[in-house]
Design an enzyme around this catalytic site. Structure first.
Site, PDB file in Angstrom:
ATOM      1  N   ALA A 243       0.828  -1.208   0.000  1.00  0.00           N
ATOM      2  CA  ALA A 243       0.000   0.000   0.000  1.00  0.00           C
ATOM      3  C   ALA A 243       0.858   1.251   0.000  1.00  0.00           C
ATOM      4  O   ALA A 243       0.447   2.299  -0.522  1.00  0.00           O
ATOM      5  CB  ALA A 243      -0.921  -0.003   1.218  1.00  0.00           C
ATOM      6  N   GLU A 246       2.134   1.446  -4.079  1.00  0.00           N
ATOM      7  CA  GLU A 246       1.228   1.312  -5.221  1.00  0.00           C
ATOM      8  C   GLU A 246       0.412   2.588  -5.432  1.00  0.00           C
ATOM      9  O   GLU A 246       0.324   3.113  -6.545  1.00  0.00           O
ATOM     10  CB  GLU A 246       0.281   0.117  -5.014  1.00  0.00           C
ATOM     11  N   SER A 248       0.989   5.632  -4.307  1.00  0.00           N
ATOM     12  CA  SER A 248       1.828   6.783  -4.618  1.00  0.00           C
ATOM     13  C   SER A 248       2.250   6.788  -6.083  1.00  0.00           C
ATOM     14  O   SER A 248       2.221   7.821  -6.756  1.00  0.00           O
ATOM     15  CB  SER A 248       3.066   6.789  -3.713  1.00  0.00           C
ATOM     16  N   CYS A 355      -6.447   5.439   5.432  1.00  0.00           N
ATOM     17  CA  CYS A 355      -5.056   5.123   5.082  1.00  0.00           C
ATOM     18  C   CYS A 355      -4.094   5.669   6.130  1.00  0.00           C
ATOM     19  O   CYS A 355      -3.989   6.882   6.320  1.00  0.00           O
ATOM     20  CB  CYS A 355      -4.728   5.710   3.714  1.00  0.00           C
ATOM     21  N   GLU A 364       5.601  12.493  -0.088  1.00  0.00           N
ATOM     22  CA  GLU A 364       6.190  11.981  -1.327  1.00  0.00           C
ATOM     23  C   GLU A 364       5.699  12.751  -2.542  1.00  0.00           C
ATOM     24  O   GLU A 364       6.478  13.114  -3.433  1.00  0.00           O
ATOM     25  CB  GLU A 364       5.839  10.502  -1.504  1.00  0.00           C
TER      26      GLU A 364
END
Length: 404
Positions: A243, A246, A248, A355, A364
């Protein structure tokens, strides 16, 4: 109604939003007999379902498969199911609460903020030589190695096999799609077995030689007087790795495609008229990396609006549809990075399964956009973008960019 919604149709997968828009405006919820699910289409209903404790990611703590008429888990894919067994995305309280508390201790604002500068440095290190070359395939050359490096740094996972980690993840997430072909399930199961073997070896190494990282913390943690089992640690590390990159990668791919198609919006980022952080929120809203998230109905009194839904039925929440709901977003089909309420998007879920890595994902994305506007201020598509052919995990297979 459900015949209009066919996520296996290639034309739908080229651009699902016109179909999702028609469905959303006709009804807040519809039942798809082929897939035996209820689909929720509107923003407020999706958000409410995410927080409703009458819905759960799993039903097995309250009901048996026979009781609600669903098949047992296919024993052919036992390695994959073993990985899912203790995944935060699968668990319900009290197990979910117990394990999430430990993981949340690593995702504190301070620990995430400590990764901001390293994330910025890494983004520049990767993008500068690619800019000098004048061309890149954004996902393979940048987004994948970048995102996996950031999450591995946080967890304390070595980067020597980062391509294996990416390959295992890509194969495993195909199990979350509809109508999974046997060959994909075989590949996902094998990937899960290999991934488990790798993480178990890492656990043994950290048990013998602890370090200042999250894997060591999970190995050493005590919860309610006991330790996490190796199975619990394996599932937790794998779900965080999968998680953690993927979404990001797909957010950046989907978003940079949107910028390529709307160059005036990219110019606002490059010129500093709109902050990278704000642009990132609109990227998630406009073309989210997760198109739906599912729940099981655990109570007898559940309904979406006037539509009651029986206990034991499955509900699929259409994030992409909700994010384009005109009841919340003006001109929802426009890509507008200056949108004032973009933060109201449903991209990171909600409720107890929201999340946990959302703050890191935002760091990021902001670092990537800042580095891209520095090294790739002018770019265009160098080839026709290719979608993966999947709907639930929504992204591109490749995005070729050229400096102009």
């Amino acid at each position: 109604m459900e015949r209009a919604f066919d996520p296996s149709d290639p034309s739908f997968l080229e651009d699902p939003y016109p179909v999702l828009s028609r469905l959303r405006e006709r009804t807040p919820v519809f039942y798809d007999e082929r897939r035996e699910r209820w689909f929720v289409t509107r923003h407020d209903d999706v958000r409410a379902c995410l927080r409703d404790k009458r819905l759960g990611r799993n039903f097995r703590h309250l009901m048996s498969p026979e009781e609600i008429g669903v098949p047992q888990l296919d024993p052919r894919w036992s390695a994959f199911w073993a990985t899912e067994r203790w995944s935060l995305l699968w668990l319900e309280p009290p197990d979910h609460t117990r394990i999430r508390k430990l993981v949340a201790a690593a995702f504190t604002p301070r620990s995430v903020e400590a990764l901001r500068e390293p994330a910025q440095v890494l983004a520049c290190q990767l993008l500068e030589p690619l800019a000098e070359a004048g061309r890149m395939e954004l996902l393979y050359d940048y987004a994948q190695p970048y995102s996996i490096a950031v999450i591995c740094r946080m967890l304390g996972v070595p980067l020597d096999r980062h391509r294996d980690l990416l390959d295992w993840s890509h194969r495993m997430v195909k199990m979350y799609e509809f109508d999974v072909p046997d060959e994909n399930a075989v590949a996902a199961n094998q990937a899960a077995a290999e991934f488990q073997e790798y993480v178990r070896a890492l656990i043994a190494e950290r048990r013998a030689h602890p370090q200042d990282d999250m894997v060591s913390a999970l190995v050493e943690a005590r919860v309610d007087g006991g330790r996490l089992s190796d199975d619990e640690i394996v599932s937790t590390v794998i779900v965080l790795l999968n998680a953690g990159h993927e979404a990001s990668v797909n957010t950046l791919g989907n978003g940079m495609l949107a910028f390529a198609q709307h160059p005036q919006q990219w110019r606002q980022v490059v010129d500093g008229e709109v902050a990278a952080s704000a642009a990132g929120e609109e990227m998630i809203r406009y073309d989210p990396p997760l198109q739906l998230f599912e729940r099981w109905v655990l109570a007898d009194d559940f309904a979406v609006g006037d539509q009651s839904i029986p206990r034991g039925d499955k509900v699929a929440l259409l994030f992409g549809s909700a994010n384009r709901d005109p009841r919340v977003f003006e001109r929802p089909d426009e890509f507008d990075i200056g949108r004032e309420n973009a933060l109201q998007h449903i991209g990171f879920g909600g409720g107890i399964h929201v999340c946990i890595g959302a703050p890191l994902a935002r760091v990021e994305l902001e670092a990537s956009l800042d580095a891209l506007r520095r090294y790739w201020p002018d770019f265009s598509l160098a080839a026709e973008p290719r979608r993966t052919g999947a709907f639930v995990i929504w992204g591109l297979q490749a995005l070729e960019l050229a400096r102009t």
